[in-house]
Design a protein around this motif. Structure first.
Motif, mmCIF file in Angstrom:
data_model
loop_
_atom_site.group_PDB
_atom_site.id
_atom_site.type_symbol
_atom_site.label_atom_id
_atom_site.label_comp_id
_atom_site.label_asym_id
_atom_site.label_seq_id
_atom_site.Cartn_x
_atom_site.Cartn_y
_atom_site.Cartn_z
ATOM 1 N N VAL A 255 0.852 -1.183 0.000
ATOM 2 C CA VAL A 255 0.000 0.000 0.000
ATOM 3 C C VAL A 255 0.892 1.239 0.000
ATOM 4 N N PRO A 256 0.797 2.096 -1.034
ATOM 5 C CA PRO A 256 1.643 3.293 -1.095
ATOM 6 C C PRO A 256 1.429 4.200 0.113
ATOM 7 N N GLY A 257 2.520 4.696 0.685
ATOM 8 C CA GLY A 257 2.437 5.625 1.788
ATOM 9 C C GLY A 257 2.109 5.008 3.127
ATOM 10 N N ARG A 258 2.014 3.684 3.198
ATOM 11 C CA ARG A 258 1.704 3.016 4.457
ATOM 12 C C ARG A 258 2.947 2.303 4.996
ATOM 13 N N ALA A 259 2.809 1.742 6.181
ATOM 14 C CA ALA A 259 3.933 1.048 6.810
ATOM 15 C C ALA A 259 4.404 -0.121 5.955
ATOM 16 N N LYS A 260 5.699 -0.386 6.031
ATOM 17 C CA LYS A 260 6.265 -1.484 5.266
ATOM 18 C C LYS A 260 5.587 -2.795 5.641
ATOM 19 N N GLY A 261 5.252 -3.575 4.645
ATOM 20 C CA GLY A 261 4.581 -4.849 4.877
ATOM 21 C C GLY A 261 3.071 -4.770 4.859
ATOM 22 N N GLN A 262 2.499 -3.558 4.838
ATOM 23 C CA GLN A 262 1.046 -3.422 4.773
ATOM 24 C C GLN A 262 0.617 -3.552 3.318
ATOM 25 N N VAL A 263 -0.210 -4.559 3.040
ATOM 26 C CA VAL A 263 -0.555 -4.880 1.655
ATOM 27 C C VAL A 263 -2.041 -4.673 1.412
ATOM 28 N N GLU A 264 -2.372 -4.568 0.148
ATOM 29 C CA GLU A 264 -3.754 -4.365 -0.279
ATOM 30 C C GLU A 264 -4.271 -5.662 -0.897
ATOM 31 N N HIS A 265 -5.408 -6.148 -0.417
ATOM 32 C CA HIS A 265 -6.030 -7.327 -1.017
ATOM 33 C C HIS A 265 -6.936 -6.873 -2.157
ATOM 34 N N GLN A 266 -6.748 -7.436 -3.334
ATOM 35 C CA GLN A 266 -7.477 -6.994 -4.511
ATOM 36 C C GLN A 266 -8.496 -8.043 -4.936
ATOM 37 N N PHE A 267 -9.622 -7.536 -5.453
ATOM 38 C CA PHE A 267 -10.730 -8.403 -5.820
ATOM 39 C C PHE A 267 -11.270 -8.020 -7.195
ATOM 40 N N LEU A 268 -11.883 -8.993 -7.857
ATOM 41 C CA LEU A 268 -12.666 -8.738 -9.065
ATOM 42 C C LEU A 268 -14.131 -8.812 -8.665
ATOM 43 N N ASN A 269 -14.863 -7.731 -8.907
ATOM 44 C CA ASN A 269 -16.284 -7.686 -8.576
ATOM 45 C C ASN A 269 -17.099 -8.026 -9.816
ATOM 46 N N VAL A 270 -17.925 -9.058 -9.730
ATOM 47 C CA VAL A 270 -18.739 -9.484 -10.872
ATOM 48 C C VAL A 270 -20.205 -9.437 -10.499
ATOM 49 N N GLY A 271 -21.032 -9.149 -11.480
ATOM 50 C CA GLY A 271 -22.473 -9.111 -11.259
ATOM 51 C C GLY A 271 -23.104 -10.464 -11.486
ATOM 52 N N VAL A 272 -24.182 -10.742 -10.745
ATOM 53 C CA VAL A 272 -24.910 -12.002 -10.875
ATOM 54 C C VAL A 272 -26.395 -11.688 -11.027
ATOM 55 N N GLY A 273 -26.997 -12.223 -12.087
ATOM 56 C CA GLY A 273 -28.409 -11.948 -12.345
ATOM 57 C C GLY A 273 -29.193 -13.221 -12.604
ATOM 58 N N ALA A 274 -30.460 -13.235 -12.224
ATOM 59 C CA ALA A 274 -31.326 -14.388 -12.456
ATOM 60 C C ALA A 274 -31.467 -14.630 -13.958
ATOM 61 N N HIS A 275 -31.151 -15.830 -14.377
ATOM 62 C CA HIS A 275 -31.164 -16.260 -15.778
ATOM 63 C C HIS A 275 -32.574 -16.145 -16.366
ATOM 64 N N ALA A 276 -32.656 -15.862 -17.672
ATOM 65 C CA ALA A 276 -33.959 -15.718 -18.334
ATOM 66 C C ALA A 276 -34.768 -17.009 -18.309
#
Length: 295
Positions: A255-276
Motif C-alpha cells: 500500500v503506497p504511503g503506508r507502513a512497510k509490509g502493509q498490503v492491499e487485497h485486490q478483488f474482481l467484482n462481478v455481477g450475478v443476475g437471475a437467468h432468463a
C-alpha cells in the motif's frame, strides 16, 4: 452500442424506494429497481428486496403493537397507577434502531404491490402494481429465450438507480414519509459487462439449498440496481440483477504511503443476475402474459 437498447429499457424499469424511520427518529432509505412485465401492471424484482420490505414492515408492526399495549394499559383505570406503570415496564420495548415507520414508493405516488409471488432459489419476486396505468409505460420488455447463442462473450447492459441518495423526512401530522423535492424519480445508471458464464447458486432462503440458475457478468451490479434488467443491444432482457460477488485476485501489492509490509487485497467484482430461463418459467407458471424472443 447500447443507446437504443437503453431507451427501450428505461421505459419499463421503475425505481423502488424503501423508506424507514427508527424509534430514535432517524430516517433513511434504500433504492432498488423493478421491471414492468405487461399492461396489467405485473412487475419482476429481486426477492431480497421483498424480504427486506417484509422484515421492515414486521418491525414497524411490532412497534405499533407495543405502543398499543402501553396505551391500553395506561387507560385501564381499573388498576392503580403504580401497578400500571410496573406492568408497562415488563413490556419488551424494541431497540432504538428498530424500524417504527415504513413505506415503499413503487415509482408512482399511491401505488401498492399486491399478489406477491416469490421464487427464492433465483432471487425473483413477482407482484402486481395497483393502481396501474398501462399507458404510463411506453414499451414493455421482451425476454431473451435461451438458445445456442445464450453463452459467454455477449456484451450486456445492466440498468438501475445507482449513485443516488434519498434521505426522507417523516410528517407526524400526515403519518407519512416526505421525499425531498427533486429526489424522485432517481436518475438511471447503466453499466456494461460481458457475460462470463452461467452459474448455479444456492441462495439464502431457498428450500433445502436448492440451486437457482444465474448469469455472471464481468462488471459488478451496483447499489440501486437490484431487480433491474440486464439486456442486450436489441433491448432483450437476459436476466434480472440479483447480487455482486467478489473474487480475490491473489495479488497483495504494497500500500503506497503506508507502513512497510502493509498490503492491499485486490478483488474482481462481478455481477450475478437471475437467468432468463427461470424467469420465463416463473412467468408461465403464474400465467402472466409476457413477450419473449423467438430464439
Amino acid at each position: 452500442m447500447f443507446s437504443e437498447a437503453y431507451n427501450l429499457a428505461r421505459c419499463f424499469t421503475l425505481p423502488v424506494v424503501i423508506s424507514n424511520r427508527t424509534i430514535r427518529g432517524a430516517c433513511h432509505s434504500m433504492i432498488g429497481a423493478c421491471v414492468v412485465v405487461n399492461r396489467a401492471g405485473w412487475v419482476l424484482t429481486a426477492a431480497h428486496l421483498i424480504d427486506a420490505i417484509q422484515k421492515q414492515f414486521e418491525s414497524a408492526q411490532k412497534y405499533r403493537n407495543y405502543r398499543g399495549d402501553v396505551r391500553d394499559m395506561e387507560q385501564d383505570l381499573s388498576s392503580s397507577s403504580a401497578w400500571r406503570k410496573s406492568k408497562v415496564r415488563t413490556f419488551k420495548r424494541p431497540g432504538a434502531d428498530a424500524v417504527c415507520n415504513h413505506s415503499v414508493w413503487w415509482g408512482r405516488d399511491g401505488v401498492r404491490l399486491l399478489d406477491v409471488k416469490l421464487l427464492p432459489s433465483c432471487d425473483l419476486a413477482l407482484g402486481r402494481l395497483e393502481p396501474f396505468d398501462p399507458e404510463s409505460v411506453a414499451r414493455y420488455p421482451v425476454f431473451k429465450t435461451p438458445g445456442p447463442d445464450y453463452g459467454p462473450g455477449r456484451s450486456l447492459c445492466r440498468l438501475g438507480f445507482s449513485f443516488h441518495e434519498i434521505t426522507p423526512t417523516y410528517d407526524e401530522q400526515r403519518d407519512a414519509f416526505v421525499l425531498p423535492p427533486g429526489s424522485v424519480p432517481p436518475p438511471l445508471f447503466p453499466i456494461e459487462g460481458m457475460l462470463t458464464r452461467v452459474v448455479l447458486t444456492a441462495m439464502p432462503g431457498a428450500p433445502d439449498g436448492e440451486r437457482g440458475k444465474f448469469i455472471e457478468t464481468s462488471s459488478p451490479g451496483l447499489r440501486g440496481q437490484s431487480g433491474g434488467p440486464i439486456f442486450d443491444t436489441d433491448g432483450a432482457v437476459w436476466a434480472l440483477q440479483s447480487h455482486t460477488r467478489h473474487y480475490p485476485l491473489g495479488f497483495t501489492p504494497q500500500v503506497p504511503g503506508r507502513a512497510k509490509g502493509q498490503v492491499e487485497h485486490q478483488f474482481l467484482n462481478v455481477g450475478v443476475g437471475a437467468h432468463a430461463e427461470p424467469i420465463l418459467q416463473f412467468l408461465a407458471q403464474q400465467k402472466i402474459e409476457h413477450q419473449r424472443t423467438q430464439q
